[in-house]
Design a protein around this motif. Sequence first.
Motif, PDB file in Angstrom:
ATOM      1  N   GLY A  34       0.520  -1.450   0.298  1.00 48.99           N
ATOM      2  CA  GLY A  34      -0.355   0.294   0.188  1.00 48.99           C
ATOM      3  C   GLY A  34       0.914   1.272   0.167  1.00 48.99           C
ATOM      4  O   GLY A  34       0.355   2.197  -0.231  1.00 48.99           O
ATOM      5  N   SER A  35       2.563   0.946   0.165  1.00 53.15           N
ATOM      6  CA  SER A  35       3.022   2.137   0.320  1.00 53.15           C
ATOM      7  C   SER A  35       3.913   2.452  -1.192  1.00 53.15           C
ATOM      8  O   SER A  35       3.325   1.375  -2.124  1.00 53.15           O
ATOM      9  N   ALA A  36       4.093   3.812  -1.135  1.00 55.29           N
ATOM     10  CA  ALA A  36       4.009   4.354  -2.748  1.00 55.29           C
ATOM     11  C   ALA A  36       6.069   4.173  -2.589  1.00 55.29           C
ATOM     12  O   ALA A  36       6.575   4.526  -1.491  1.00 55.29           O
ATOM     13  N   GLY A  37       6.611   4.078  -3.411  1.00 50.17           N
ATOM     14  CA  GLY A  37       7.855   4.102  -3.848  1.00 50.17           C
ATOM     15  C   GLY A  37       8.418   4.295  -5.156  1.00 50.17           C
ATOM     16  O   GLY A  37       8.076   3.968  -5.819  1.00 50.17           O
ATOM     17  N   PRO A  38       9.505   5.588  -6.003  1.00 45.97           N
ATOM     18  CA  PRO A  38       9.701   5.869  -7.101  1.00 45.97           C
ATOM     19  C   PRO A  38      10.535   4.403  -7.449  1.00 45.97           C
ATOM     20  O   PRO A  38      11.583   3.838  -6.799  1.00 45.97           O
ATOM     21  N   LEU A  39      10.380   4.369  -9.001  1.00 44.70           N
ATOM     22  CA  LEU A  39      10.954   3.564  -9.362  1.00 44.70           C
ATOM     23  C   LEU A  39      12.706   4.210 -10.040  1.00 44.70           C
ATOM     24  O   LEU A  39      12.374   4.583 -11.041  1.00 44.70           O
ATOM     25  N   PHE A  97      12.524  -3.607 -11.236  1.00 48.33           N
ATOM     26  CA  PHE A  97      13.196  -1.728 -11.421  1.00 48.33           C
ATOM     27  C   PHE A  97      13.583  -2.132  -9.835  1.00 48.33           C
ATOM     28  O   PHE A  97      13.178  -2.912  -8.891  1.00 48.33           O
ATOM     29  N   ARG A  98      14.340  -1.007  -9.079  1.00 45.75           N
ATOM     30  CA  ARG A  98      14.964  -0.599  -8.324  1.00 45.75           C
ATOM     31  C   ARG A  98      13.689   0.268  -7.193  1.00 45.75           C
ATOM     32  O   ARG A  98      13.430   1.570  -8.520  1.00 45.75           O
ATOM     33  N   VAL A  99      13.204  -0.055  -6.443  1.00 46.87           N
ATOM     34  CA  VAL A  99      12.392   0.862  -5.286  1.00 46.87           C
ATOM     35  C   VAL A  99      13.152   1.364  -4.844  1.00 46.87           C
ATOM     36  O   VAL A  99      13.403   0.823  -3.832  1.00 46.87           O
ATOM     37  N   ALA A 100      12.587   2.879  -4.336  1.00 51.74           N
ATOM     38  CA  ALA A 100      13.390   3.199  -2.496  1.00 51.74           C
ATOM     39  C   ALA A 100      12.040   3.595  -1.551  1.00 51.74           C
ATOM     40  O   ALA A 100      10.613   4.394  -2.271  1.00 51.74           O
TER      41      ALA A 100
END
Length: 220
Positions: free
Chosen positions: A175-180, A190-193
């Motif tokens: 449910g959280s967000a993360g930039p690719l 993809f790598r996400v943070a």
Amino acid sequence: MQEFLIATQSFPTVLFSAALVVVIAFWLLVLAGAADHHSFDADLDTDLAGIGGVPVTVSVSVMVAAGWFTALTGSVLLHRSDATGTVRAALAFGVLAGALPAAWAVARLLVPHLRRFFADRPPPSRPGGLDRVGTIRTGSVGTDSGRAEVVAAEGSTAVVQVHRPAPADGTPSAGSAGPLYAYDDTGEFFRVAPYDRALDPGPPPALPRPRHRPPPRHPA
């Protein structure tokens, strides 16, 4: 009703009853967003058994449900018979031996009809997926597993594989967000943070419009 309850708690139906409870609990977690129905796709290969083309959780769920119903039917018939002792035990193992291939046969029959509901959608391309914020769809994202939902520029959505870097201050959760921010061509993920929307400064403020000054008057 009592006959039904006795049959569900007797061998071999009780084995499938326990598995059915686990399956129902898993799908409740999926509905709540705490789990993903693709969670075990990398752990099992169902194509060899002829029940591939859908998530592993779907194939296993169909097999468990079919096995439970088959074992339940056999247990009810066994309880209504006059068999006792060793003969009854042998028949119970026979019901178990018959329920397993019956469950596989039902899964092979139903899975082809379910494949169209799980057709793979092409994930966003490397240029289109990068620099976008994805919504995590698995319980957490590790250094070797995880999935996120990404909205493409044209408005379509796709679920992509995401991994987080090893040294990370936080772990993205469901449910959280993360930039690719990067793409691995070899592993195709993809790598996400971790990302905190509260820290997003948003768009820059608009600059104030210059006031209109009247042209200077020239002396007559």
